[in-house]
Design an enzyme around this catalytic site. Structure first.
Site, PDB file in Angstrom:
ATOM      1  N   HIS A   1     -14.924  28.030   3.893  1.00 19.28           N
ATOM      2  CA  HIS A   1     -15.783  26.878   3.555  1.00 19.28           C
ATOM      3  C   HIS A   1     -16.009  26.075   4.828  1.00 19.28           C
ATOM      4  O   HIS A   1     -15.225  25.179   5.169  1.00 19.28           O
ATOM      5  CB  HIS A   1     -15.099  26.047   2.460  1.00 19.28           C
ATOM      6  CG  HIS A   1     -15.924  24.901   1.953  1.00 19.28           C
ATOM      7  ND1 HIS A   1     -15.783  24.391   0.679  1.00 19.28           N
ATOM      8  CD2 HIS A   1     -16.903  24.161   2.531  1.00 19.28           C
ATOM      9  CE1 HIS A   1     -16.623  23.393   0.502  1.00 19.28           C
ATOM     10  NE2 HIS A   1     -17.318  23.222   1.628  1.00 19.28           N
TER      11      HIS A   1
ATOM     12  N   HIS B   1     -19.390  24.564   7.120  1.00 18.63           N
ATOM     13  CA  HIS B   1     -20.835  24.402   7.361  1.00 18.63           C
ATOM     14  C   HIS B   1     -21.039  24.417   8.870  1.00 18.63           C
ATOM     15  O   HIS B   1     -20.498  23.534   9.559  1.00 18.63           O
ATOM     16  CB  HIS B   1     -21.324  23.074   6.788  1.00 18.63           C
ATOM     17  CG  HIS B   1     -21.087  22.942   5.309  1.00 18.63           C
ATOM     18  ND1 HIS B   1     -22.046  23.251   4.369  1.00 18.63           N
ATOM     19  CD2 HIS B   1     -19.981  22.561   4.611  1.00 18.63           C
ATOM     20  CE1 HIS B   1     -21.550  23.044   3.154  1.00 18.63           C
ATOM     21  NE2 HIS B   1     -20.294  22.633   3.269  1.00 18.63           N
TER      22      HIS B   1
ATOM     23  N   HIS C   1     -20.971  24.814  -4.313  1.00 16.88           N
ATOM     24  CA  HIS C   1     -20.170  23.599  -4.328  1.00 16.88           C
ATOM     25  C   HIS C   1     -20.217  23.042  -5.758  1.00 16.88           C
ATOM     26  O   HIS C   1     -21.309  22.922  -6.336  1.00 16.88           O
ATOM     27  CB  HIS C   1     -20.769  22.544  -3.396  1.00 16.88           C
ATOM     28  CG  HIS C   1     -20.520  22.771  -1.938  1.00 16.88           C
ATOM     29  ND1 HIS C   1     -20.816  23.933  -1.297  1.00 16.88           N
ATOM     30  CD2 HIS C   1     -19.993  21.933  -0.993  1.00 16.88           C
ATOM     31  CE1 HIS C   1     -20.489  23.814  -0.016  1.00 16.88           C
ATOM     32  NE2 HIS C   1     -19.988  22.615   0.195  1.00 16.88           N
TER      33      HIS C   1
ATOM     34  N   GLU D   1     -16.740  18.563  -6.571  1.00 14.07           N
ATOM     35  CA  GLU D   1     -16.321  17.773  -5.400  1.00 14.07           C
ATOM     36  C   GLU D   1     -16.454  16.308  -5.831  1.00 14.07           C
ATOM     37  O   GLU D   1     -15.464  15.633  -6.061  1.00 14.07           O
ATOM     38  CB  GLU D   1     -17.213  18.095  -4.189  1.00 14.07           C
ATOM     39  CG  GLU D   1     -16.882  17.270  -2.940  1.00 14.07           C
ATOM     40  CD  GLU D   1     -17.884  17.490  -1.794  1.00 14.07           C
ATOM     41  OE1 GLU D   1     -19.003  17.962  -2.040  1.00 14.07           O
ATOM     42  OE2 GLU D   1     -17.522  17.141  -0.639  1.00 14.07           O
TER      43      GLU D   1
ATOM     44  N   ASP E   1     -14.639  22.487   6.074  1.00 15.59           N
ATOM     45  CA  ASP E   1     -15.897  21.875   5.607  1.00 15.59           C
ATOM     46  C   ASP E   1     -16.803  21.510   6.787  1.00 15.59           C
ATOM     47  O   ASP E   1     -17.662  22.319   7.169  1.00 15.59           O
ATOM     48  CB  ASP E   1     -15.594  20.652   4.713  1.00 15.59           C
ATOM     49  CG  ASP E   1     -16.684  20.374   3.692  1.00 15.59           C
ATOM     50  OD1 ASP E   1     -17.622  21.185   3.565  1.00 15.59           O
ATOM     51  OD2 ASP E   1     -16.604  19.338   3.001  1.00 15.59           O
ATOM     52  N   ASP E   2     -16.637  20.302   7.336  1.00 13.38           N
ATOM     53  CA  ASP E   2     -17.467  19.814   8.451  1.00 13.38           C
ATOM     54  C   ASP E   2     -16.530  19.209   9.500  1.00 13.38           C
ATOM     55  O   ASP E   2     -16.431  17.980   9.618  1.00 13.38           O
ATOM     56  CB  ASP E   2     -18.450  18.748   7.940  1.00 13.38           C
ATOM     57  CG  ASP E   2     -19.333  19.292   6.829  1.00 13.38           C
ATOM     58  OD1 ASP E   2     -20.274  20.045   7.133  1.00 13.38           O
ATOM     59  OD2 ASP E   2     -19.045  18.989   5.647  1.00 13.38           O
TER      60      ASP E   2
HETATM   61  N1  ADE Z   1     -22.927  19.815   3.186  1.00 11.37           N
HETATM   62  C1  ADE Z   1     -22.063  19.746   4.201  1.00 11.37           C
HETATM   63  N2  ADE Z   1     -20.864  19.350   3.778  1.00 11.37           N
HETATM   64  C2  ADE Z   1     -20.955  19.185   2.432  1.00 11.37           C
HETATM   65  C3  ADE Z   1     -20.056  18.806   1.419  1.00 11.37           C
HETATM   66  N3  ADE Z   1     -18.775  18.499   1.670  1.00 11.37           N
HETATM   67  N4  ADE Z   1     -20.522  18.722   0.153  1.00 11.37           N
HETATM   68  C4  ADE Z   1     -21.792  19.016  -0.122  1.00 11.37           C
HETATM   69  N5  ADE Z   1     -22.674  19.378   0.794  1.00 11.37           N
HETATM   70  C5  ADE Z   1     -22.270  19.463   2.071  1.00 11.37           C
HETATM   71 ZN    ZN Z   2     -18.918  21.948   1.909  1.00 12.01          ZN
END
Ligand code: ADE
Ligand code: ZN
Length: 342
Positions: free
Chosen positions: A17, A19, A197, A200, A278-279
């Site tokens: 996971h 991005h 997703h 969340e 994630d990011d």
């Molecule tokens: N795009 C990038 N990170 C995300 C996240 N945590 N939830 C939804 N979309 C995303």
């Molecule tokens: Zn994500």
């Protein structure tokens, strides 16, 4: 005895996971802005990091989409992806399944082929030079229309193989999986695997919809599934993987503090939970830091960490023989490390 940091770094891991746009570090943002003559709303790297104080998912997405505006040509996507792979490699990631959001780029005139070409070239280079294997997952932006997603899928069809799966990301609340049922049906008929997703910020019903309507192979995040015991029982029985992102969940206020995260509870109940970043450029750490922050706050044992790493391969899109090979390596690594500490 080796330290918990070394144990986490050295145990083989898959990241599921991630991005790629979320790996854009402020330093690269400034370099690309300079390259393309773009004026950023920040004057320093420190000021960018100061701006990364989020109150929820949307407050992050607004900044994240603006940041992605510096990615313009194929070399930019290549540099971004290779920089991620180098960091992941240092963290002991041997296999990465990476999301990209083509609509973020095509909407501002960057061709689909430019985005895919740069990312794919870097992934192949990473495999050759670092030994990190990969899968690529195209995510549809759920705040946009199903028609827009379908048009994006059309662009992806000739690249089946280079792109292994499709997913669903962006603003969750108010954009249920049902909105994309037809797009996902078309993608599955074409041969793409599916993920989404769900759970969340959105309710547990979105997780059920992702399973029933999108037929996803795993759920990204899914932490709110815990609110519905029947759903939790189903995830356990069907062994549906959840790709959990601890630092992201705390930075986006899904949990107030890491000590309150449900990762350990879900793991100890036997769910196939995994740890991911994630990011990472926005949330303060790559996958190793996610494992470490969770391990410290939740007092995870080495057995827990080895289970999380094993789950990451089980939940991956690798062929069965490769999964088994990595699971065997984790067993041998864990045994060697406990006999060294005895
Ligand atoms: N795009 C990038 N990170 C995300 C996240 N945590 N939830 C939804 N979309 C995303
Ligand atoms: Zn994500």
């Amino acid at each position: 005895m080796n330290s918990i940091e070394a144990f986490i770094r050295e145990i083989p891991k898959a990241e599921l996971h991630l991005h790629i746009e979320g790996t854009l570090e402020p330093e690269m943002m400034f370099a690309l802005a300079h390259k393309h003559g773009i004026v950023l709303p920040y004057t320093s790297v420190e000021q960018v990091r100061q701006a990364y104080r989020f109150s929820n998912l949307q407050s992050f997405l607004d900044i994240y989409y603006r940041g992605a505006g510096v990615l313009r040509d194929e070399d930019d996507f290549h540099a971004l992806t290779l920089a991620y792979l180098r960091k992941a490699h240092v963290d002991g990631v041997v296999h990465a399944e990476i999301f990209f959001d083509p609509q973020t780029h095509t909407a501002r005139g960057v061709p689909f082929a430019t985005v895919l070409g740069g990312i794919h070239r870097a992934l192949e280079e990473g495999r050759r030079t670092l030994g990190v294997t990969h899968r690529l997952i195209l995510c549809f932006l759920r705040h946009l229309t199903a028609e827009d997603a379908m048009a994006t899928l059309e662009q992806a069809l000739p690249h089946l193989g280079t792109i292994a799966a499709v997913g669903l990301d962006s603003s969750e609340a108010g954009h249920p999986p049902a909105k994309f049922a037809e797009v996902f049906a078309r993608a599955r008929r074409a041969g793409f695997l599916t993920v989404a997703h769900a759970g969340e910020e959105g309710p547990p019903e979105y997780v059920s919809e992702a399973l029933d309507l999108l037929h996803v192979r795993r759920v990204d995040h899914g932490v709110r599934s815990e609110e519905d015991p029947l759903l939790l029982g189903r995830l356990l029985r069907e062994r549906v993987p959840l790709t959990v992102c601890p630092l992201s969940n705390v930075r986006l206020r899904v949990f107030a503090r890491m000590q309150e995260h449900n990762l350990k509870r879900l793991l100890r109940q036997g769910l196939c939970v995994t740890v991911n970043s994630d990011d990472p450029a926005y949330f303060g750490g790559y996958v190793g830091e996610n494992y470490l922050a969770a391990a410290r706050a939740l007092d995870l044992s080495r057995t827990d960490i080895a289970q999380l790493a094993s789950n990451s391969f089980e939940a991956s899109f690798l062929p069965e023989a490769e999964k088994q090979a990595w699971l065997g390596k984790i067993r041998r690594f864990s045994a060697a490390s406990s006999s060294a500490s005895a």
